[in-house]
Write an enzyme that holds these catalytic residues in place. Sequence first.
Site, PDB file in Angstrom:
ATOM      1  N   GLU A 202     -24.157  -8.637 -27.421  1.00  0.00           N
ATOM      2  CA  GLU A 202     -25.372  -9.440 -28.110  1.00  0.00           C
ATOM      3  C   GLU A 202     -25.525  -9.180 -29.522  1.00  0.00           C
ATOM      4  O   GLU A 202     -26.477  -8.819 -29.927  1.00  0.00           O
ATOM      5  CB  GLU A 202     -26.653  -9.278 -27.354  1.00  0.00           C
ATOM      6  CG  GLU A 202     -27.433 -10.600 -27.208  1.00  0.00           C
ATOM      7  CD  GLU A 202     -28.663 -10.337 -26.136  1.00  0.00           C
ATOM      8  OE1 GLU A 202     -28.510 -11.419 -25.228  1.00  0.00           O
ATOM      9  OE2 GLU A 202     -29.241  -9.710 -26.233  1.00  0.00           O
TER      10      GLU A 202
ATOM     11  N   GLU B  76     -30.659 -20.845 -13.113  1.00  0.00           N
ATOM     12  CA  GLU B  76     -29.848 -20.414 -14.113  1.00  0.00           C
ATOM     13  C   GLU B  76     -28.491 -21.256 -14.215  1.00  0.00           C
ATOM     14  O   GLU B  76     -27.957 -21.421 -15.249  1.00  0.00           O
ATOM     15  CB  GLU B  76     -29.252 -18.925 -13.395  1.00  0.00           C
ATOM     16  CG  GLU B  76     -30.299 -18.053 -13.556  1.00  0.00           C
ATOM     17  CD  GLU B  76     -30.689 -17.474 -14.998  1.00  0.00           C
ATOM     18  OE1 GLU B  76     -30.094 -17.892 -15.980  1.00  0.00           O
ATOM     19  OE2 GLU B  76     -31.562 -16.394 -15.074  1.00  0.00           O
TER      20      GLU B  76
ATOM     21  N   ASN C 131     -30.151 -16.892 -22.898  1.00  0.00           N
ATOM     22  CA  ASN C 131     -31.552 -16.664 -23.057  1.00  0.00           C
ATOM     23  C   ASN C 131     -32.564 -17.974 -22.849  1.00  0.00           C
ATOM     24  O   ASN C 131     -33.796 -17.849 -23.227  1.00  0.00           O
ATOM     25  CB  ASN C 131     -32.197 -15.712 -23.871  1.00  0.00           C
ATOM     26  CG  ASN C 131     -31.646 -14.257 -23.809  1.00  0.00           C
ATOM     27  OD1 ASN C 131     -31.514 -13.784 -22.711  1.00  0.00           O
ATOM     28  ND2 ASN C 131     -31.223 -13.597 -24.933  1.00  0.00           N
TER      29      ASN C 131
ATOM     30  N   HIS D  95     -35.812 -17.949 -21.371  1.00  0.00           N
ATOM     31  CA  HIS D  95     -36.088 -16.792 -20.702  1.00  0.00           C
ATOM     32  C   HIS D  95     -37.384 -16.225 -21.586  1.00  0.00           C
ATOM     33  O   HIS D  95     -37.825 -15.192 -21.184  1.00  0.00           O
ATOM     34  CB  HIS D  95     -34.662 -15.890 -20.670  1.00  0.00           C
ATOM     35  CG  HIS D  95     -33.986 -16.249 -19.479  1.00  0.00           C
ATOM     36  ND1 HIS D  95     -33.552 -17.305 -19.565  1.00  0.00           N
ATOM     37  CD2 HIS D  95     -33.451 -15.282 -18.553  1.00  0.00           C
ATOM     38  CE1 HIS D  95     -32.598 -17.362 -18.036  1.00  0.00           C
ATOM     39  NE2 HIS D  95     -32.755 -16.351 -17.982  1.00  0.00           N
TER      40      HIS D  95
ATOM     41  N   HIS E 188     -37.649 -14.993  -9.814  1.00  0.00           N
ATOM     42  CA  HIS E 188     -37.318 -14.949 -11.261  1.00  0.00           C
ATOM     43  C   HIS E 188     -36.998 -16.478 -11.745  1.00  0.00           C
ATOM     44  O   HIS E 188     -37.059 -16.914 -12.693  1.00  0.00           O
ATOM     45  CB  HIS E 188     -35.903 -14.162 -11.405  1.00  0.00           C
ATOM     46  CG  HIS E 188     -34.967 -14.305 -12.593  1.00  0.00           C
ATOM     47  ND1 HIS E 188     -35.446 -13.742 -13.930  1.00  0.00           N
ATOM     48  CD2 HIS E 188     -34.068 -14.913 -12.903  1.00  0.00           C
ATOM     49  CE1 HIS E 188     -34.712 -14.090 -14.619  1.00  0.00           C
ATOM     50  NE2 HIS E 188     -33.755 -14.693 -14.299  1.00  0.00           N
TER      51      HIS E 188
ATOM     52  N   ARG F 108     -24.098 -14.777 -27.260  1.00  0.00           N
ATOM     53  CA  ARG F 108     -24.651 -14.172 -25.821  1.00  0.00           C
ATOM     54  C   ARG F 108     -26.163 -14.506 -25.583  1.00  0.00           C
ATOM     55  O   ARG F 108     -26.846 -14.731 -24.631  1.00  0.00           O
ATOM     56  CB  ARG F 108     -24.448 -12.726 -25.657  1.00  0.00           C
ATOM     57  CG  ARG F 108     -24.613 -12.474 -24.098  1.00  0.00           C
ATOM     58  CD  ARG F 108     -24.081 -11.165 -23.841  1.00  0.00           C
ATOM     59  NE  ARG F 108     -24.172 -10.676 -22.465  1.00  0.00           N
ATOM     60  CZ  ARG F 108     -23.761  -9.556 -21.558  1.00  0.00           C
ATOM     61  NH1 ARG F 108     -22.774  -9.157 -22.155  1.00  0.00           N
ATOM     62  NH2 ARG F 108     -24.206  -9.509 -20.429  1.00  0.00           N
TER      63      ARG F 108
ATOM     64  N   LYS G 150     -20.216 -18.051 -18.367  1.00  0.00           N
ATOM     65  CA  LYS G 150     -20.693 -16.709 -18.511  1.00  0.00           C
ATOM     66  C   LYS G 150     -19.440 -15.878 -18.970  1.00  0.00           C
ATOM     67  O   LYS G 150     -19.731 -15.019 -20.078  1.00  0.00           O
ATOM     68  CB  LYS G 150     -21.520 -16.301 -17.297  1.00  0.00           C
ATOM     69  CG  LYS G 150     -21.875 -14.763 -17.563  1.00  0.00           C
ATOM     70  CD  LYS G 150     -23.313 -14.665 -18.183  1.00  0.00           C
ATOM     71  CE  LYS G 150     -23.803 -13.258 -18.275  1.00  0.00           C
ATOM     72  NZ  LYS G 150     -24.477 -12.903 -17.092  1.00  0.00           N
TER      73      LYS G 150
ATOM     74  N   LYS H 136     -24.793  -5.931 -18.129  1.00  0.00           N
ATOM     75  CA  LYS H 136     -26.200  -5.764 -18.390  1.00  0.00           C
ATOM     76  C   LYS H 136     -26.709  -5.005 -17.236  1.00  0.00           C
ATOM     77  O   LYS H 136     -26.633  -5.502 -16.053  1.00  0.00           O
ATOM     78  CB  LYS H 136     -26.967  -6.902 -18.665  1.00  0.00           C
ATOM     79  CG  LYS H 136     -26.736  -7.287 -20.372  1.00  0.00           C
ATOM     80  CD  LYS H 136     -27.906  -8.432 -20.613  1.00  0.00           C
ATOM     81  CE  LYS H 136     -27.540  -8.727 -22.071  1.00  0.00           C
ATOM     82  NZ  LYS H 136     -28.750  -9.808 -22.498  1.00  0.00           N
TER      83      LYS H 136
ATOM     84  N   ARG I  51     -22.560  10.689 -16.676  1.00  0.00           N
ATOM     85  CA  ARG I  51     -22.377   9.754 -17.958  1.00  0.00           C
ATOM     86  C   ARG I  51     -21.525   8.317 -17.868  1.00  0.00           C
ATOM     87  O   ARG I  51     -20.727   7.877 -18.513  1.00  0.00           O
ATOM     88  CB  ARG I  51     -21.707  10.651 -19.027  1.00  0.00           C
ATOM     89  CG  ARG I  51     -22.588  11.753 -19.376  1.00  0.00           C
ATOM     90  CD  ARG I  51     -22.031  12.470 -20.710  1.00  0.00           C
ATOM     91  NE  ARG I  51     -22.918  13.624 -21.131  1.00  0.00           N
ATOM     92  CZ  ARG I  51     -23.013  14.754 -20.664  1.00  0.00           C
ATOM     93  NH1 ARG I  51     -21.897  15.279 -19.608  1.00  0.00           N
ATOM     94  NH2 ARG I  51     -23.909  15.723 -21.199  1.00  0.00           N
TER      95      ARG I  51
ATOM     96  N   HIS J   5     -39.709 -15.068 -19.055  1.00  0.00           N
ATOM     97  CA  HIS J   5     -40.188 -13.603 -18.791  1.00  0.00           C
ATOM     98  C   HIS J   5     -41.388 -12.839 -18.908  1.00  0.00           C
ATOM     99  O   HIS J   5     -41.938 -12.277 -17.989  1.00  0.00           O
ATOM    100  CB  HIS J   5     -38.822 -12.771 -19.744  1.00  0.00           C
ATOM    101  CG  HIS J   5     -37.713 -12.446 -19.040  1.00  0.00           C
ATOM    102  ND1 HIS J   5     -36.682 -11.849 -19.836  1.00  0.00           N
ATOM    103  CD2 HIS J   5     -36.941 -12.742 -18.050  1.00  0.00           C
ATOM    104  CE1 HIS J   5     -35.472 -11.893 -19.182  1.00  0.00           C
ATOM    105  NE2 HIS J   5     -35.696 -12.297 -17.937  1.00  0.00           N
TER     106      HIS J   5
END
Length: 361
Positions: free
Chosen positions: A233, A185, A242, A245, A262, A238, A223, A143, A121, A249
Site C-alpha cells: 500500500e 466485498e 478500501n 471501508h 463486517h 491497493r 485482488k 495483511k 520472527r 470501519h
Amino acid sequence: MPTETVSLASARYDILVETGSLQRLGQHIKIAGLSGKAAIISDDNVGPLYLDTALSSLTEAGYEVTTHLFPAGEGSKSMTRADELCRSLVQAGHDRSSFVVALGGGVTGDLAGFVAAIYYRGVPVVQVPTTIVSQVDSSVGGKTGVNTPEGKNLLGSFHQPSLVLIDPATLTSLPPREYREGFAEVIKHAAIRDAAMLAELEALNPDDVPPPPELLLRNLAIKARIVEDDEKETSGTRALLNFGHTIGHAIEASVPYGQLLHGEAISLGIRSALYLSEKHSSLGVSDRDRILALLKQFQLPLTLPTGLTTSSLVEKMNRDKKFSGGQRTFVLLSEAGKAHTSKEVTPESVEEAIELLRTPC
C-alpha cells in the site's frame, strides 16, 4: 484445478479454488513445498465442522499436526489472544521450521496470519478461508493483524501466505446472513474494477449456495492484480480496495459486537462512498442506483443503526489507518468499474454522507 497466482518481489503463491479441495489439503501443501510440523489454528465455530477433515488430510500426507482453537468472534482479534496462541505453539513444540494453517473466516485468517508473522520472527502460513469475505478478499494479500479498543487492525504485519486453498463447499455451512454479508466485498470489487461483474451479480440468486467457482476466481484475480501492483500500500493502488471501508470501519467499530457483521458495515460505507463519489467525482445516478440495488438484492443494510452520533463516527475515522498527516483519503468512483483516491473530500461532505445513512434508501 482453477488457479490464480500472486507474483510479488517478496513471494509467489497459488490460490486454488475447487469444491472438495479441503480433503486434499495435505497434498497441496506438499506440492507448495512446505515441510515441518503443522499447527492448525481455527475458532470454535469452524473447528467442529472442518478440523477433522483438515487434520486427516495433513496426517495422511505425512505431517505431524497440532490443533489450536480460540473463541469465535471479532473479540478474539487481540494481542491477548495472539499471545495465548503463540504460547500454545511453544508448548506444543513448534519451532522455526513449523508452519501455520489458518482454517476459518476473516478473523481466523487475520489472527492466525499475525501469529505466523511474529512466531520465531515469521513462519509460513497457509490460508484456508471458509467465508465469502475471506475467500474473495482477506485471505489474499498478506495483511494480518489484531484490533485495539481504539480501532480495527491497528496492530499487524504484512505476511504473505505460502498457499491459499479455497473449497467453495465450506460456504454451505454458513447461516444465510453470514453468507450474504460477504457479497459486500464482491460488489465492492465490481464497483472499483469490473463493471461487467455487476450483471453477473444481478443474475445471481442470493439463496444459491455456494456461488459459481468462476465468480470467486474473478474476484480473486482482481485482488491478486491489485496486490501485485502495490503489495504494501505504498503507490495508492491497493487503497482502492478500501472503497466503502473508511466510514464502514468506523460504523463497525462503534456498535456492540454482532449487531453488524463486517460486510453489513461495509454496505453502509459503500452507500456513503457512492454519495461522496457523486459530489466529489463524476459518478452518475444510474451507476449509483445499480450498485445500491445490488446491496438490496443481497439484503445488506443501507440505514444506520440508531444511537450512533455523527461526531462519534468521525472520531473513530480519525483513528483509522487511512487517516494520516491530518488528511483522510477516500476512494471514489468516476463510474462503475473505475475508482481513484482523493484527499479533496471535505469534513462537511463526510458528515453529510453519514447523515444520509439515517434516511431510508
